[in-house]
Write an enzyme that holds these catalytic residues in place. Structure first.
Site, PDB file in Angstrom:
ATOM      1  N   LYS A  66      15.251  10.123  10.261  1.00 49.51           N
ATOM      2  CA  LYS A  66      13.936   9.873  10.277  1.00 49.51           C
ATOM      3  C   LYS A  66      13.124  10.298  11.600  1.00 49.51           C
ATOM      4  O   LYS A  66      12.031  10.820  11.561  1.00 49.51           O
ATOM      5  CB  LYS A  66      13.515   8.200  10.258  1.00 49.51           C
ATOM      6  N   MET A  91       4.294   5.123   1.634  1.00 49.44           N
ATOM      7  CA  MET A  91       5.267   4.038   1.307  1.00 49.44           C
ATOM      8  C   MET A  91       6.344   4.403   2.080  1.00 49.44           C
ATOM      9  O   MET A  91       7.570   4.038   1.752  1.00 49.44           O
ATOM     10  CB  MET A  91       5.857   4.208  -0.128  1.00 49.44           C
ATOM     11  N   ARG A  92       6.201   4.471   3.421  1.00 54.13           N
ATOM     12  CA  ARG A  92       7.391   4.424   4.317  1.00 54.13           C
ATOM     13  C   ARG A  92       6.914   3.517   5.659  1.00 54.13           C
ATOM     14  O   ARG A  92       5.696   3.673   5.946  1.00 54.13           O
ATOM     15  CB  ARG A  92       7.403   5.820   4.894  1.00 54.13           C
ATOM     16  N   ASN A 108      -3.314   0.388   8.453  1.00 55.54           N
ATOM     17  CA  ASN A 108      -2.900   0.338   7.083  1.00 55.54           C
ATOM     18  C   ASN A 108      -3.599  -0.508   6.165  1.00 55.54           C
ATOM     19  O   ASN A 108      -4.273  -1.413   6.670  1.00 55.54           O
ATOM     20  CB  ASN A 108      -1.205  -0.167   7.216  1.00 55.54           C
ATOM     21  N   HIS A 110      -3.254  -2.644   2.762  1.00 52.48           N
ATOM     22  CA  HIS A 110      -2.236  -3.361   1.887  1.00 52.48           C
ATOM     23  C   HIS A 110      -2.958  -4.324   0.854  1.00 52.48           C
ATOM     24  O   HIS A 110      -4.025  -5.132   1.229  1.00 52.48           O
ATOM     25  CB  HIS A 110      -1.530  -4.235   3.069  1.00 52.48           C
TER      26      HIS A 110
HETATM   27  C1  GRF Z   1      -3.366   0.674  -2.323  1.00 54.19           C
HETATM   28  O1  GRF Z   1      -3.360  -0.192  -3.481  1.00 54.19           O
HETATM   29  C2  GRF Z   1      -2.888   0.199  -1.039  1.00 54.19           C
HETATM   30  O2  GRF Z   1      -3.548  -0.871  -0.890  1.00 54.19           O
HETATM   31  C3  GRF Z   1      -1.494   0.704  -1.153  1.00 54.19           C
HETATM   32  O3  GRF Z   1      -1.062   1.465  -1.933  1.00 54.19           O
HETATM   33  C4  GRF Z   1      -2.037   1.713  -2.916  1.00 54.19           C
HETATM   34  C5  GRF Z   1      -2.484   3.230  -2.771  1.00 54.19           C
HETATM   35  O4  GRF Z   1      -3.391   3.543  -3.862  1.00 54.19           O
HETATM   36  N1  GRF Z   1      -0.702   0.584   0.095  1.00 54.19           N
HETATM   37  P1  GRF Z   1      -3.947   4.965  -3.936  1.00 54.19           P
HETATM   38  O5  GRF Z   1      -2.874   5.885  -3.871  1.00 54.19           O
HETATM   39  O6  GRF Z   1      -5.002   5.191  -2.840  1.00 54.19           O
HETATM   40  O7  GRF Z   1      -4.808   5.066  -5.208  1.00 54.19           O
END
Ligand code: GRF
Length: 218
Positions: A66, A91-92, A108, A110
């Site tokens: 990593k 996603m990391r 970030n 969420h």
């Molecule tokens: C979003 O719902 C965000 O909160 C989460 O991943 C999703 C990404 O969606 N972390 P997108 O790729 O921006 O459509």
């Protein structure tokens, strides 16, 4: 000119919302310069290409560790003189090689009201738990999984008839407004961090070189 990199792994609808905000002039003297992705074929890449934004696509498993993966990213961030990193569906977990030079400069997004439902599938977790309200959080990134100090939150009501899909739609609509507005605020105003509490000092003058948390990118 403050320069922004967006990190994304998926569809990129939030990345697009940031591009749209920039096109509307919401970010004043700042620019989205770079999309970083760990999934070279994800939807966000096509959106970056359409907007003529540089794409840095890396396949993490092609790196021995990593740390090497993140140092490759850091090199591109330095080339582009990036000031802010926005994780929009990345996603990391961000490791020390990026966190240390960009401390308090990584945001970030969420899809829950943290600290409820951190990690993957926050929307599915909220449905399964039966909560009546969930929502959206924008926070600074620290070493943990969705644990950093909170910048902004907005609730979303869960109706009895909601499914993961309908709730995801509602959450996305909120995200597409909240994330650009928090980014615009951070570009414009200084912030103060006290323990876990972050205050965006909107009443103070615009961000300048004396901003307390300003750090040179090392
Ligand atoms: C979003 O719902 C965000 O909160 C989460 O991943 C999703 C990404 O969606 N972390 P997108 O790729 O921006 O459509």
């Amino acid at each position: 000119m403050q320069r922004i990199a967006v990190f994304a792994s998926g569809t990129g609808s939030n990345f697009q919302a940031l591009l749209d905000a920039q096109a509307r002039g919401q970010f004043e003297a700042a620019a989205i310069r770079l999309l970083v992705t760990d999934r070279p074929n994800c939807g966000a890449v096509a959106k970056a290409q359409a907007a003529q934004i540089r794409v840095a696509a890396f396949t993490p498993k092609q790196f021995p560790a990593k740390s090497e993966y993140e140092r490759a990213i850091l090199q591109v961030l330095r080339e582009e003189q990036i000031d802010w990193i926005v994780l929009a569906g990345y996603m990391r977990l961000v490791g020390p090689d990026l966190l240390q030079p960009y401390r308090n400069r990584i945001l970030n997004l969420h899809p829950s009201l943290l600290p409820a439902f951190p990690g993957k599938d926050a929307i599915g977790q909220a449905i399964a738990y039966g909560v009546k309200y969930t929502g959206v959080t924008v926070h600074l990134v620290d070493e943990g999984m969705d644990t950093g100090p909170i910048l902004a939150q907005q609730p979303v009501q869960v109706e009895d008839t909601d499914t993961v899909e309908t709730l995801a739609d509602k959450i996305h609509q909120v995200e597409h407004k909240l994330l650009p507005s928090v980014v615009a605020d951070l570009l414009r105003y200084p912030i103060e961090i006290e323990g876990r509490t972050v205050r965006i000092l909107k009443e103070s003058r615009k961000r300048d070189e004396t901003t307390r948390i300003d750090q040179r990118i090392g």
